[in-house]
Design an enzyme around this catalytic site. Structure first.
Site, PDB file in Angstrom:
ATOM      1  N   SER A 155       0.846  -1.191   0.000  1.00 29.58           N
ATOM      2  CA  SER A 155       0.000   0.000   0.000  1.00 29.58           C
ATOM      3  C   SER A 155       0.879   1.238   0.000  1.00 29.58           C
ATOM      4  CB  SER A 155      -0.896   0.020   1.249  1.00 29.58           C
ATOM      5  OG  SER A 155      -1.562   1.263   1.364  1.00 29.58           O
ATOM      6  N   TYR A 167      -1.350  -1.573  10.029  1.00 33.93           N
ATOM      7  CA  TYR A 167      -1.469  -1.609   8.574  1.00 33.93           C
ATOM      8  C   TYR A 167      -0.207  -1.053   7.931  1.00 33.93           C
ATOM      9  CZ  TYR A 167      -3.589  -1.262   3.945  1.00 33.93           C
ATOM     10  OH  TYR A 167      -3.870  -1.406   2.603  1.00 33.93           O
TER      11      TYR A 167
END
Length: 271
Positions: A155, A167
């Site tokens: 990401s 994350y």
């Protein structure tokens, strides 16, 4: 979606995370399964929720492709090993492994002062450990073939100022690990590359945030669109699928260890 082609003709692809969560539109994994199949690949669509993988397979079949659903949990190594074994047993080889599993807010991700041990461990298990274990079991197959393409989904959050802990940490680790796999397996002819999606208009990215913040989907989408340099709108799952298609194809035969942003220019703003 582009017309059917032959860029993956005869190739066998495993897509882990080929279903999708609830919400509007198309998720990255399902779009990639459809894109790969339209280019001639036979696809094993792997997901923790079998009915979601089955829906992906039905959509592929409706467009004339070959796709077999398979249930596996990214947090359980044995199920990932079973998925790899199923593809090899069914088709005799594995040309592409695409790891598309990830969780953030839905997994309990939080700020540095609010993150819990349980949430951190769960997100690490899904985002990172599952990736490591899937690659562990596909590498012997690809090494024996002297060929293969491994594609992971990180990401742009790995390089941004990002509000939550797990994350960002796991997605940054995926870049480092994929590059390690690339250099260590280059002598075998096995390539490994990682895609860094930016702000995407997918059920996981938009609908999950709308539910978590008790706001409308339209409001969340508008807020995200405004942050994208290119045209002021988010990308779609097809943008990620097209990048994955290139990396899976022979067109990328001399490309390995690359971290490819698919983010509308967002990372250009990161110094």
């Amino acid at each position: 979606m582009a017309d059917a082609g032959t860029r993956l003709e005869g190739k066998i692809a495993i897509i882990i995370g080929a279903g999708q969560g609830p919400g509007e539109g198309m998720g990255n994994g399902r779009a990639t399964a459809l894109r790969f199949a339209r280019e001639g690949a036979k696809v094993l669509a792997v997901d923790r929720v079998l009915p979601s993988a089955e829906e992906t397979a039905v959509r592929v079949a409706e467009q004339g492709g070959i796709c077999v659903p398979f249930a596996a949990d990214a947090t359980q190594e044995a199920t990932l090993a079973a998925a790899i074994a199923e593809a090899r047993s069914r088709w005799g080889r594995i040309d592409v492994l695409h790891y598309n599993v990830g969780v953030s807010i839905a997994g309990g991700d939080a700020s540095p002062t609010e993150i819990t041990e349980a949430a951190f461990d769960r997100i690490c298990a899904i985002n990172l450990r599952g990736c490591v274990m899937a690659i562990k079991h596909v590498l012997p197959v690809m090494r024996a073939q002297r060929s293969g393409s491994i594609i992971t989904i990180s990401s742009a959050a790995a390089k941004h100022n990002y509000p939550t802990v797990a994350y960002k940490a796991t997605k940054a680790a995926m870049i480092a690990y994929t590059q390690q796999v690339a250099i260590q397996n280059a002598p075998y002819g096995v390539r490994a590359n990682v895609i860094l999606p930016g702000l995407m208009d997918t059920p996981m990215a938009v609908d999950t945030r709308a539910r978590a913040s008790n706001r409308s989907r339209a409001e969340v989408a508008a807020e995200r669109n405004a942050r994208v340099p290119l045209r002021g709108r988010m990308g779609t799952a097809w943008d990620v699928a097209n990048a994955a298609l290139f990396l899976a194809s022979d067109e990328a035969d001399f490309i390995t260890g690359v971290a490819l942003p698919v983010d509308g220019g967002a990372l250009v703003n990161v110094v």
